[in-house]
Design an enzyme around this catalytic site. Structure first.
Site, PDB file in Angstrom:
ATOM      1  N   ASP A   3      -6.209  -5.248  -5.933  1.00  0.00           N
ATOM      2  CA  ASP A   3      -4.909  -5.450  -5.275  1.00  0.00           C
ATOM      3  C   ASP A   3      -4.675  -6.931  -5.042  1.00  0.00           C
ATOM      4  O   ASP A   3      -5.533  -7.611  -4.447  1.00  0.00           O
ATOM      5  CB  ASP A   3      -4.879  -4.720  -3.941  1.00  0.00           C
ATOM      6  CG  ASP A   3      -4.992  -3.213  -4.088  1.00  0.00           C
ATOM      7  OD1 ASP A   3      -5.089  -2.729  -5.235  1.00  0.00           O
ATOM      8  OD2 ASP A   3      -4.982  -2.521  -3.054  1.00  0.00           O
ATOM      9  N   HIS A  39      -2.620   0.855  -9.955  1.00  0.00           N
ATOM     10  CA  HIS A  39      -2.325   0.919  -8.522  1.00  0.00           C
ATOM     11  C   HIS A  39      -0.860   1.304  -8.300  1.00  0.00           C
ATOM     12  O   HIS A  39      -0.131   0.667  -7.545  1.00  0.00           O
ATOM     13  CB  HIS A  39      -2.668  -0.394  -7.822  1.00  0.00           C
ATOM     14  CG  HIS A  39      -2.942  -0.218  -6.346  1.00  0.00           C
ATOM     15  ND1 HIS A  39      -1.981  -0.425  -5.388  1.00  0.00           N
ATOM     16  CD2 HIS A  39      -4.069   0.146  -5.677  1.00  0.00           C
ATOM     17  CE1 HIS A  39      -2.496  -0.197  -4.190  1.00  0.00           C
ATOM     18  NE2 HIS A  39      -3.769   0.144  -4.339  1.00  0.00           N
ATOM     19  N   HIS A  66      -4.812 -10.832  -1.225  1.00  0.00           N
ATOM     20  CA  HIS A  66      -4.445  -9.567  -0.614  1.00  0.00           C
ATOM     21  C   HIS A  66      -4.441  -9.759   0.903  1.00  0.00           C
ATOM     22  O   HIS A  66      -4.529 -10.892   1.397  1.00  0.00           O
ATOM     23  CB  HIS A  66      -5.406  -8.470  -1.072  1.00  0.00           C
ATOM     24  CG  HIS A  66      -4.875  -7.081  -0.892  1.00  0.00           C
ATOM     25  ND1 HIS A  66      -3.574  -6.747  -1.126  1.00  0.00           N
ATOM     26  CD2 HIS A  66      -5.491  -5.933  -0.469  1.00  0.00           C
ATOM     27  CE1 HIS A  66      -3.391  -5.472  -0.875  1.00  0.00           C
ATOM     28  NE2 HIS A  66      -4.532  -4.951  -0.465  1.00  0.00           N
ATOM     29  N   HIS A  70     -10.392  -2.116   1.509  1.00  0.00           N
ATOM     30  CA  HIS A  70      -9.442  -1.069   1.875  1.00  0.00           C
ATOM     31  C   HIS A  70      -9.950   0.283   1.386  1.00  0.00           C
ATOM     32  O   HIS A  70     -10.587   0.387   0.328  1.00  0.00           O
ATOM     33  CB  HIS A  70      -8.067  -1.384   1.303  1.00  0.00           C
ATOM     34  CG  HIS A  70      -7.375  -2.491   2.047  1.00  0.00           C
ATOM     35  ND1 HIS A  70      -6.256  -3.132   1.571  1.00  0.00           N
ATOM     36  CD2 HIS A  70      -7.642  -3.054   3.257  1.00  0.00           C
ATOM     37  CE1 HIS A  70      -5.868  -4.050   2.450  1.00  0.00           C
ATOM     38  NE2 HIS A  70      -6.689  -4.027   3.458  1.00  0.00           N
ATOM     39  N   HIS A  98     -12.171  -5.311  -2.670  1.00  0.00           N
ATOM     40  CA  HIS A  98     -11.895  -5.506  -1.247  1.00  0.00           C
ATOM     41  C   HIS A  98     -12.198  -4.205  -0.516  1.00  0.00           C
ATOM     42  O   HIS A  98     -12.502  -3.182  -1.148  1.00  0.00           O
ATOM     43  CB  HIS A  98     -10.454  -5.964  -1.019  1.00  0.00           C
ATOM     44  CG  HIS A  98      -9.422  -4.955  -1.409  1.00  0.00           C
ATOM     45  ND1 HIS A  98      -9.120  -4.666  -2.729  1.00  0.00           N
ATOM     46  CD2 HIS A  98      -8.606  -4.156  -0.661  1.00  0.00           C
ATOM     47  CE1 HIS A  98      -8.169  -3.747  -2.773  1.00  0.00           C
ATOM     48  NE2 HIS A  98      -7.847  -3.415  -1.536  1.00  0.00           N
ATOM     49  N   ASP A 156      -8.889   2.950  -0.045  1.00  0.00           N
ATOM     50  CA  ASP A 156      -8.639   3.533  -1.367  1.00  0.00           C
ATOM     51  C   ASP A 156      -9.462   2.867  -2.456  1.00  0.00           C
ATOM     52  O   ASP A 156      -9.395   3.277  -3.617  1.00  0.00           O
ATOM     53  CB  ASP A 156      -7.144   3.480  -1.701  1.00  0.00           C
ATOM     54  CG  ASP A 156      -6.560   2.079  -1.650  1.00  0.00           C
ATOM     55  OD1 ASP A 156      -6.882   1.335  -0.712  1.00  0.00           O
ATOM     56  OD2 ASP A 156      -5.769   1.727  -2.554  1.00  0.00           O
ATOM     57  N   HIS A 157     -10.262   1.870  -2.090  1.00  0.00           N
ATOM     58  CA  HIS A 157     -11.121   1.194  -3.066  1.00  0.00           C
ATOM     59  C   HIS A 157     -12.614   1.387  -2.773  1.00  0.00           C
ATOM     60  O   HIS A 157     -13.436   1.048  -3.618  1.00  0.00           O
ATOM     61  CB  HIS A 157     -10.798  -0.301  -3.113  1.00  0.00           C
ATOM     62  CG  HIS A 157      -9.430  -0.595  -3.641  1.00  0.00           C
ATOM     63  ND1 HIS A 157      -9.211  -1.102  -4.909  1.00  0.00           N
ATOM     64  CD2 HIS A 157      -8.211  -0.429  -3.089  1.00  0.00           C
ATOM     65  CE1 HIS A 157      -7.902  -1.238  -5.097  1.00  0.00           C
ATOM     66  NE2 HIS A 157      -7.277  -0.825  -4.003  1.00  0.00           N
TER      67      HIS A 157
END
Length: 311
Positions: A210, A268, A138, A62, A60, A64-65
């Site tokens: 996530d 995570h 998510h 976000h 996805h 942090d990914h």
């Protein structure tokens, strides 16, 4: 060899010990990256995976990914890469991923393709394995990935072939193992099932990214050798997990148990649990009888065949 290296195991906020999400997988020399948090290229150098990745699978969008994508692409370029890189992402991600590839006006000197994948499909189809997609839950468009190997040939019973059926060693053995019947010099016809056992399962590694606990993960991780599941919170913060569309360690354990997975790796980790990983391991273990791992950055896991003891 099927080796999984955890490059980043933190939640959205990195810590001194844990970087944002990234997972490196090496299957018999085919190298893949699942998610690419900030600084992933440095983690790859630090933990010795090298830069041979051919495919990046994004769960996805976000930060942090995905915020490690510009740095990774530019590092590859500075190292004179020529081989293509394919980036796969969930529905609606292509434009954003393309922007990250070209961040700060950079134009890679090697081919980079970006494509969207949908849950329930096949992101990568190879002769001996597939990387399949499955639905996750998510706060944005998201997808999980499962590396699923084909069944392997059954074991060839050489002792039976030689002593009981009196088949002379030679090309006939190879043909039988490949599923062909053979006619011997004395006129007898031997069928493969007389000397070859049933197909043996390949390996299965599943990565959720996530997600809340969902039925699709149970299905994708059925009999998985390794399930890497979101375990951001302890059960004490289950309300927060629901609000942010993450899972607790207990929920991850419950999913692994329902799927019949062999090993569960929790990842995570929220920064609030720095130094308390053992609590998440314990909580997941209360719901799951298999092996529970809470990897650190740099942890490597070798994934053996399910019947490795009989190899």
């Amino acid at each position: 060899m099927l080796r999984v290296t955890f490059l980043g195991t933190s939640g959205a906020v990195p810590t001194v010990e844990r970087a944002p999400s990234a997972l490196h997988v090496n299957r018999e020399g085919d190298e893949f990256l699942f998610d690419c948090g900030e600084g992933t290229q440095r983690q790859m150098m630090r933990f010795g995976t090298g830069f041979g990745v051919s495919h990046l699978f994004v769960t996805h969008l976000h930060g942090d990914h995905v915020l490690g994508i510009p740095g990774l692409v530019q590092s590859l370029d500075f190292n004179d890469r020529e081989e293509p890189l394919a980036i796969h992402g969930p529905p609606g991600s292509k434009r954003h991923l393309t922007d990250l590839v070209h961040a700060a006006g950079h134009d890679p000197g090697f081919p980079v393709t970006v494509r969207e994948v949908r849950p329930g499909g096949v992101a990568l189809d190879r002769a001996e394995y597939e990387i399949r997609t499955f639905e996750t839950a998510h706060r944005t468009s998201s997808v999980g990935y499962a590396l699923v190997e084909d069944d392997r040939k059954g074991r060839f019973d050489r002792e039976k072939a030689e002593e009981e059926l009196e088949i002379p060693p030679g090309p006939a053995y190879g043909k039988l193992h490949e599923g062909e019947s053979v006619e011997l010099d004395d006129g007898r016809v031997v069928d493969p099932d007389q000397v070859v056992g049933p197909p043996r399962p390949g390996r299965r590694v599943v990565y959720t990214g996530d997600t809340r606990p969902v039925e699709a993960t149970v299905e994708a991780a059925e009999d998985a050798d390794l399930l890497v599941h979101d375990a951001t919170f302890l059960h004490e913060a289950s309300d927060r997990a629901r609000e942010t569309a993450h899972s607790t360690a207990r929920e991850a354990g419950q999913i692994a148990a329902r799927a019949g997975a062999s090993r569960l790796a929790l990842t995570h980790l929220s920064s609030r649990y720095a130094g308390r990983a053992h609590e998440l391991e314990r909580e997941a273990g209360e719901a799951f009888d298999g092996e529970v791992l809470y990897p650190d950055d740099g942890t490597r896991i070798e994934v053996p065949y399910p019947d490795a003891d009989g190899e």
